[in-house]
Scaffold this motif. Structure first.
Motif, PDB file in Angstrom:
ATOM      1  N   LYS A  83       8.965 -14.188  -7.493  1.00  0.00           N
ATOM      2  CA  LYS A  83       8.652 -15.314  -6.606  1.00  0.00           C
ATOM      3  C   LYS A  83       9.850 -15.656  -5.736  1.00  0.00           C
ATOM      4  O   LYS A  83      11.009 -15.378  -6.086  1.00  0.00           O
ATOM      5  N   ALA A  92       0.983 -16.381  -3.008  1.00  0.00           N
ATOM      6  CA  ALA A  92       1.178 -15.328  -4.013  1.00  0.00           C
ATOM      7  C   ALA A  92       0.476 -15.776  -5.292  1.00  0.00           C
ATOM      8  O   ALA A  92       1.099 -16.270  -6.225  1.00  0.00           O
ATOM      9  N   GLY A 133       0.107 -12.174  -6.171  1.00  0.00           N
ATOM     10  CA  GLY A 133       1.452 -12.076  -6.709  1.00  0.00           C
ATOM     11  C   GLY A 133       1.542 -10.933  -7.706  1.00  0.00           C
ATOM     12  O   GLY A 133       0.527 -10.332  -8.100  1.00  0.00           O
ATOM     13  N   ASP A 162       7.249 -10.486  -2.407  1.00  0.00           N
ATOM     14  CA  ASP A 162       6.727 -11.269  -3.533  1.00  0.00           C
ATOM     15  C   ASP A 162       5.226 -11.066  -3.727  1.00  0.00           C
ATOM     16  O   ASP A 162       4.629 -11.658  -4.629  1.00  0.00           O
ATOM     17  N   ILE A 163       4.610 -10.192  -2.922  1.00  0.00           N
ATOM     18  CA  ILE A 163       3.161  -9.980  -3.010  1.00  0.00           C
ATOM     19  C   ILE A 163       2.832  -8.494  -2.967  1.00  0.00           C
ATOM     20  O   ILE A 163       3.556  -7.693  -2.367  1.00  0.00           O
TER      21      ILE A 163
END
Length: 448
Positions: A83, A92, A133, A162-163
């Motif tokens: 994250k 996410a 996420g 982050d994704i």
């Protein structure tokens, strides 16, 4: 109902296009989409509590301001693996059918939706279909739902580590996604979706998903794509973003580009027709955080741009805090509460515009009965002007889009008769003269 003539000084010619034959009836389940506006709610930054219950207390104020549709940024839990920042991105998700505990409980959300409906709002939620996420529940239960790199690892979404991206060739994943969307309609009674990065998802998914989800009830679909670049998506969504306009208008102001280029772009949008609408805005969550507030982008033409967004063909979109106005960029991955005051200096300005948009037939978005005429002036390089007409209803808007005072005349037969300025309530007979003396940032909106 009062007749309203909105004349916005833009240029010479007819911008509206009625080549696409679309019928809108008053008893349509989504008749409201033609007169609505959208207010984007950033729950995290809206209140110190950052919860649905805390936001609920703000809804009567927004109702008074003329807001009709509330769009909530993603309400699902945020993935913790990889994250960004201490709180992560709402975009996410770690689970498509649960509530982010940061905002409260599922019952809190249902309570808020019920209260919003009681007040007369429509409610749409952000839907992030392209990616999740890293620790989304599907990564454990259905890893085959995801795109993989050559080494077998999950494929990172472009520019955002982050994704990870989903695989829309997987038919089972598509059905699971559709079931997740149905969940929110069935369980909470929402009225539609704002679809994040809609054009990053194959268009045939939306063609598949919309009729399936709408077996429950008709919904409003706002897609994050520009129809000039992705016309096939416009056949699925009720409204789309006007990204080209937003970037071009910012360049116009910052780089002193010709106003005619903006007018030409408006013609391109109008040529799309009325089978779908455009959402017009001066700010949103991405723009505010990454590119600056509307005042950073538009400076002294911020108010004229806001008036344009509320009166041109389509649907106006506001972002949390614009009614203050909010003059700061909000953090995206951290807590950064909007610094509210009790003055709401722009609230009356927006109320006047939003109520005009909702009540006047000449401002109906996506309606083939409405025509928009660009007006000729003696300062076409500085003044944006147009009149919108729907039968006997008309509206006149005049906008100074330059960085200097302008003395000009409207030279157009489409303007005649006596009008009332909706802001200062003064009347003016345009049969006796069409001269204007505008200061920097000046504007005028008239009703007849």
């Amino acid at each position: 109902m009062k007749k309203l003539i909105l004349l916005a000084v833009i240029g010479l010619g007819i911008v509206s296009c009625t080549t696409q034959n679309t019928t809108h009836t008053m008893d349509s389940p989504k008749e409201w989409k033609h007169t609505t506006n959208i207010y984007e709610v950033n729950v995290r930054q809206y209140t110190p509590e950052g919860t649905f219950r805390a936001f609920e207390k703000e809804m009567p104020r927004l109702k008074k301001m003329g807001v009709r549709t509330l769009w909530f940024m993603p309400i699902t839990p945020i993935a913790q693996q990889n994250k960004k920042g201490s709180l992560g991105s709402p975009y996410a998700a770690s689970d498509y059918t649960s509530i982010n505990p940061e905002f409260g409980t599922m019952n809190d959300f249902k309570h808020m939706v019920n209260e919003a409906h009681r007040l007369g709002f429509k409610v749409i939620i952000d839907w992030v279909a392209n990616h999740t996420g890293w620790d989304h529940i599907w990564t454990k239960t259905h890893p085959e739902f995801y795109l993989k790199d050559a080494d077998g690892k999950f494929h990172i979404a472009s520019g955002m580590d982050d994704i990870i991206e989903l695989d829309y060739k997987n038919q089972e994943m598509r059905l699971a996604m559709i079931d997740a969307m149905k969940f929110w309609v069935k369980e909470t009674g929402i009225d539609g979706f704002r679809c994040d990065l809609a054009s990053w998802v194959e268009v045939d998914f939306w063609q598949q998903a919309r009729p399936e989800v709408e077996k429950i009830k008709p919904l409003f679909w706002l897609g994050e794509f520009d129809e000039l670049e992705s016309p096939e998506y416009g056949k699925v969504f009720d409204a789309s973003y006007s990204w080209k306009w937003m970037h071009k208008s910012a360049d116009y102001y910052k780089k002193n580009e010709p106003l005619q280029e903006l007018k030409d772009l408006l013609q391109q949008y109008s040529n799309i027709g009325d089978a779908s609408m455009r959402a017009w805005f001066t700010s949103n969550h991405d723009e505010n955080s990454w590119n600056g507030t509307e005042y950073e982008k538009y400076g002294m033409i911020t108010k004229p741009m806001a008036i344009f967004s509320a009166t041109w063909n389509g649907v106006p979109l506001l972002y949390s805090g614009q009614e203050l106005p909010n003059m700061k960029r909000l953090e995206f991955f951290e807590k950064d509460v909007i610094k509210w005051t009790n003055t709401y200096q722009m609230a009356e300005f927006y109320r006047t515009l939003l109520e005009l948009k909702s009540s006047n037939p000449a401002l109906r978005g996506g309606d083939t009965n409405v025509s928009t005429y660009l007006l000729n002036t003696t300062a076409n390089d500085k003044i944006l002007a147009y009149v919108r007409k729907n039968g006997n209803d008309e509206v006149l808007v005049v906008l100074n889009m330059s960085k200097e005072p302008v003395h000009f005349t409207i030279e157009d037969q489409n303007l005649s008769g006596t009008f009332r300025n909706i802001f200062d309530r003064t009347k003016r007979d345009f049969d006796t003269g069409k001269d204007f003396v505008f200061k920097v940032s000046d504007y005028a909106v008239f009703e007849k």
